[in-house]
Design an enzyme around this catalytic site. Structure first.
Site, mmCIF file in Angstrom:
data_model
loop_
_atom_site.group_PDB
_atom_site.id
_atom_site.type_symbol
_atom_site.label_atom_id
_atom_site.label_comp_id
_atom_site.label_asym_id
_atom_site.label_seq_id
_atom_site.Cartn_x
_atom_site.Cartn_y
_atom_site.Cartn_z
ATOM 1 N N LYS A 44 13.271 -14.387 -10.827
ATOM 2 C CA LYS A 44 12.969 -13.305 -11.771
ATOM 3 C C LYS A 44 11.945 -13.781 -12.798
ATOM 4 C CE LYS A 44 14.071 -10.703 -10.030
ATOM 5 N NZ LYS A 44 14.814 -10.569 -8.801
ATOM 6 N N GLU B 211 8.411 -14.270 -11.221
ATOM 7 C CA GLU B 211 7.756 -13.024 -10.808
ATOM 8 C C GLU B 211 7.107 -12.281 -11.951
ATOM 9 O OE1 GLU B 211 11.270 -11.067 -8.848
ATOM 10 O OE2 GLU B 211 9.710 -10.516 -7.443
ATOM 11 N N CYS C 194 0.822 -1.215 0.000
ATOM 12 C CA CYS C 194 0.000 0.000 0.000
ATOM 13 C C CYS C 194 0.857 1.267 0.000
ATOM 14 C CB CYS C 194 -0.878 0.035 1.237
ATOM 15 S SG CYS C 194 -1.827 -1.449 1.496
ATOM 16 N N TRP D 278 -3.030 -2.704 -1.428
ATOM 17 C CA TRP D 278 -2.612 -4.058 -1.806
ATOM 18 C C TRP D 278 -3.323 -4.969 -0.810
ATOM 19 C CZ3 TRP D 278 0.608 -7.970 0.381
ATOM 20 C CH2 TRP D 278 1.088 -8.902 -0.537
ATOM 21 N N GLU E 204 18.074 -16.960 -8.151
ATOM 22 C CA GLU E 204 17.642 -15.604 -8.476
ATOM 23 C C GLU E 204 17.087 -15.539 -9.907
ATOM 24 O OE1 GLU E 204 16.939 -13.099 -6.904
ATOM 25 O OE2 GLU E 204 17.135 -11.404 -8.250
ATOM 26 N N ARG F 203 5.096 0.377 -5.919
ATOM 27 C CA ARG F 203 5.038 -0.478 -4.732
ATOM 28 C C ARG F 203 4.118 -1.674 -4.933
ATOM 29 N NH1 ARG F 203 6.574 2.718 -0.087
ATOM 30 N NH2 ARG F 203 5.250 1.505 1.286
ATOM 31 N N ASN G 114 -1.756 1.809 5.977
ATOM 32 C CA ASN G 114 -0.874 0.726 5.512
ATOM 33 C C ASN G 114 -0.585 -0.160 6.705
ATOM 34 O OD1 ASN G 114 -0.708 2.150 3.179
ATOM 35 N ND2 ASN G 114 1.490 2.575 3.309
ATOM 36 N N GLY G 115 -0.515 -1.467 6.483
ATOM 37 C CA GLY G 115 -0.183 -2.367 7.583
ATOM 38 C C GLY G 115 -1.352 -3.300 7.869
HETATM 39 O O1 M6R Z 1 13.042 -4.795 0.087
HETATM 40 P P1 M6R Z 1 13.588 -6.159 0.401
HETATM 41 O O2 M6R Z 1 14.898 -6.400 -0.236
HETATM 42 O O3 M6R Z 1 13.609 -6.467 1.858
HETATM 43 O O4 M6R Z 1 12.539 -7.142 -0.274
HETATM 44 C C1 M6R Z 1 12.645 -8.527 -0.151
HETATM 45 C C2 M6R Z 1 11.784 -9.236 -1.169
HETATM 46 O O5 M6R Z 1 10.441 -8.892 -0.989
HETATM 47 C C3 M6R Z 1 12.198 -8.873 -2.605
HETATM 48 O O6 M6R Z 1 13.536 -9.147 -2.838
HETATM 49 C C4 M6R Z 1 11.338 -9.653 -3.614
HETATM 50 O O7 M6R Z 1 11.640 -11.020 -3.554
HETATM 51 C C5 M6R Z 1 11.554 -9.077 -5.004
HETATM 52 N N1 M6R Z 1 10.305 -8.896 -5.666
HETATM 53 C C6 M6R Z 1 12.417 -9.918 -5.856
HETATM 54 O O8 M6R Z 1 12.520 -9.440 -7.156
#
Ligand code: M6R
Length: 614
Positions: free
Chosen positions: A491, A494, A2, A75, A487, A27, A101-102
């Site tokens: 990617k 996602e 959010c 969100w 990783e 976000r 938010n939260g």
């Molecule tokens: O902001 P952060 O690095 O703590 O976020 C951690 C994960 O939410 C973040 O790396 C997420 O996996 C990404 N979408 C990866 O691309």
């Protein structure tokens, strides 16, 4: 996750709120809404499911007058994504509106109690419970809005950043935060609110980062006040933000993600600037100077992180163990915080986070702190919650990362971990001078090698359509390249929504090999290192089962092309820095496959850039 925007001043609030919401789109969200106190004193709330553009279309024939307002991108956590559940939420009388938010964890209890007293609810959200509670105590105890917010926040358990307006007092916004970020911008006769500084920096560079448990009373014509929930006045700490607007625009690229992939050489130079001397012979981290004793005293290092940052942590572990000879564990922050881990004052806990706001990583830090560990943060977002919760740390300085799929933050994190391992190893004398020198010099050459790696873009763009048919993909790597495989798979998942798994190449024969057939693309990171010959054997195992192999190899390689369907060639580097180079073609591959499939690359479904709920 959010996003919050707010405005109170002498200008029209609506355009400022909408522009701010667009700034926060990165976000991730599923609905948006605004609340404004109109020129005639009405409190108008407008909401729409989907993008901010849907909201503006909905508002096109509505009264959007007024100089005070709050706005939100939601969100979904409690209740489906819909206009009904979108924020802002009215109180029962429609005098108040809130954005939040939260998560309010005890919302169900409070809701039942309020329902027993006759309060009716219009949404399924935890947020509406909060505004109804505020109004309930306001009326019942004849309190001001500020007092009612204080009483209500005492009763709620959970995380929040909130902003509330009351149409009977259009010169005031009350805001508060606990475990969810909130920034107030201070202009000339005007104030701004944002989940981060990006909706604010067009108007002012003077900001106050609200601390946990604090309430901000923002009143037009007066100095802003900050107090604790108990009402104790806090000192106003005004900071100057330094974010270049160009940094958060696309700069000619079709997507933020592509821009951020291509920015990596420059980002890493920024990350190393001032830390590696110009001669390229020495690494210094200020944290290492200021907290030498605590860092050198580490008997064990525990890395806590989530997602991509966790993958960077896996590379950090290998660097730290091999160079510094300190045992190092890497934990998912979300697991660590709930499993009663053994943490002692001899531990250094490294928290890695791009956003600096990840709720699980923050909670892991709190837990480790309580048990006496020394906490070192590796973050990107300046002034975010994690750097403020840690004892010390190092920013990665790669600039705002807007694409939800993390790219430049990953390589920035690995670079900081490399510098940290080198500093520690040098101080502990666990690395010999020649290797230390070789590594420092090589690290400074990485940006140039990344430029070369980026030249694979066109080849990868041509290859991408072949993989759009795939329903599953396998990514294999060993040693330092195993986290790169993880990783690469993350990617792809996602942004293209193709299922993908990363695996240590040798583990494949213990299960996943059963999946291999000609329909399953297999991406193998087979750069030249200690395990090169073994990875060739793993490629042959895939080929023998009809698998289609795309191999990432080092320039000059002549062997692997015999076994692979496609070869992507990268410049050579030291084994420990290969992730910095090898992750580039995998980022590009995920990007181009997602583009071919027509996906929303920068804002993939269901994902949030900043995961501020657990
Ligand atoms: O902001 P952060 O690095 O703590 O976020 C951690 C994960 O939410 C973040 O790396 C997420 O996996 C990404 N979408 C990866 O691309």
């Amino acid at each position: 996750m959010c996003g919050i925007v707010g405005y109170i001043g002498t200008k029209r609030a609506y355009p400022i709120l909408i522009k701010g919401l667009k700034r926060l789109e990165y976000r991730g969200y599923d609905s948006a809404g605004v609340a404004m106190i109109s020129d005639s004193g009405e409190l108008n709330v407008y909401k729409a499911k989907g993008k901010v553009d849907n909201l503006t279309e909905y508002c096109s024939d509505k009264d959007v007058s007024g100089c005070v307002g709050i706005a939100h991108t939601r969100w979904a956590t409690h209740g489906e994504p819909s206009a009904r559940n979108a924020h802002p939420h009215y109180s029962r009388s429609h005098n108040l509106a809130i954005i939040h938010n939260g998560i309010i964890e005890n919302y169900a209890d409070i809701k039942t109690k309020l329902q027993d007293k006759g309060v009716e609810f219009k949404s399924d959200t935890d947020t509406e419970v909060l505004v109804q509670l505020v109004e309930y105590v306001m009326v019942k105890k004849n309190l001001s809005l500020l007092e009612a917010v204080q009483v209500a926040l005492h009763q709620v358990i959970g995380a929040y950043a909130i902003a509330i307006v009351d149409k009977r007092d259009p010169r005031q916004i009350i805001a508060a935060r606990k475990q969810s970020p909130l920034v107030v911008g201070i202009g000339q006769d005007e104030f701004f609110l944002g989940s981060d500084a990006s909706p604010i920096i067009d108007y002012t560079d003077k900001v106050v980062y609200l601390e946990d448990g604090n309430i901000a009373v923002i009143r037009l014509g007066e100095e802003m006040r900050v107090m604790s929930i108990l009402g104790e006045e806090q000192e106003l700490q005004v900071k100057t933000v330094d974010i270049d607007l160009g940094q958060i625009e696309k700069g000619g690229y079709e997507h933020f993600m592509l821009k951020e992939i291509f920015e990596q050489p420059e980002c890493l130079m920024n990350c190393m600037r001032g830390r590696i001397n110009v001669e390229g012979t020495h690494v210094t981290l200020s944290a290492m100077i200021d907290y030498r004793q605590q860092l050198l005293g580490a008997k064990r290092i525990v890395i806590v992180a989530c997602g991509t940052s966790w993958h960077a942590g896996l590379i950090g572990k290998q660097l730290i163990e091999s160079l510094c000879r300190i045992p190092c564990e890497v934990e998912y922050a979300s697991e660590f915080r709930y499993r009663n881990p053994v943490v002692t004052k001899d531990d250094v806990v490294i928290a890695i986070s791009q956003s600096g706001e990840t709720a699980d990583t923050l909670a892991a830090i709190q837990l480790a702190k309580q048990q006496g560990a020394f906490i070192f943060g590796i973050c990107n977002a300046i002034g975010s919650s994690i750097p403020r919760a840690t004892d010390t740390g190092t920013y990665i300085h790669v600039g705002p990362e807007i694409g939800v799929a993390s790219t430049k933050a990953f390589t920035g994190q690995v670079t900081v971990l490399s510098m940290l391992a080198l500093c520690l190893a040098k101080e502990r004398q666990t690395v010999d001078d020649a290797l230390y020198q070789q590594m420092v010099v090589e690290l400074t050459r990485i940006p140039e090698k990344m430029q070369q790696a980026l030249k694979t873009n066109e080849q990868i763009e041509r290859l991408a359509p072949i993989f759009t048919y795939a329903r599953n993909c396998l990514y294999l790597g060993r040693g330092y390249n195993y986290p790169v495989a993880l990783e690469g798979a993350l990617k792809l998942k996602e942004i293209s929504y193709i299922h993908a798994e990363g695996y240590p190449a040798a583990e494949m024969k213990h299960g996943p090999i059963a999946l291999i057939d000609s329909e399953m693309p297999v991406f193998v990171i087979a750069t030249r290192d200690r395990l090169y010959e073994k990875v060739i054997s793993n490629i042959q195992e895939v080929r023998a089962r009809g698998g289609r192999v795309t191999a990432i190899v080092t320039e000059g390689d002549t062997q692997i092309q015999k076994f692979a369907d496609h070869i992507i060639t990268l410049p050579d580097t030291l084994e420990c820095f290969q992730p910095l180079i090898a992750s580039i073609p995998l980022q590009l591959l995920a990007y181009h496959i997602a583009v071919c499939k027509g996906k929303d690359v920068d804002r993939p479904r269901n994902l949030a850039k900043s995961v501020t709920v657990e």
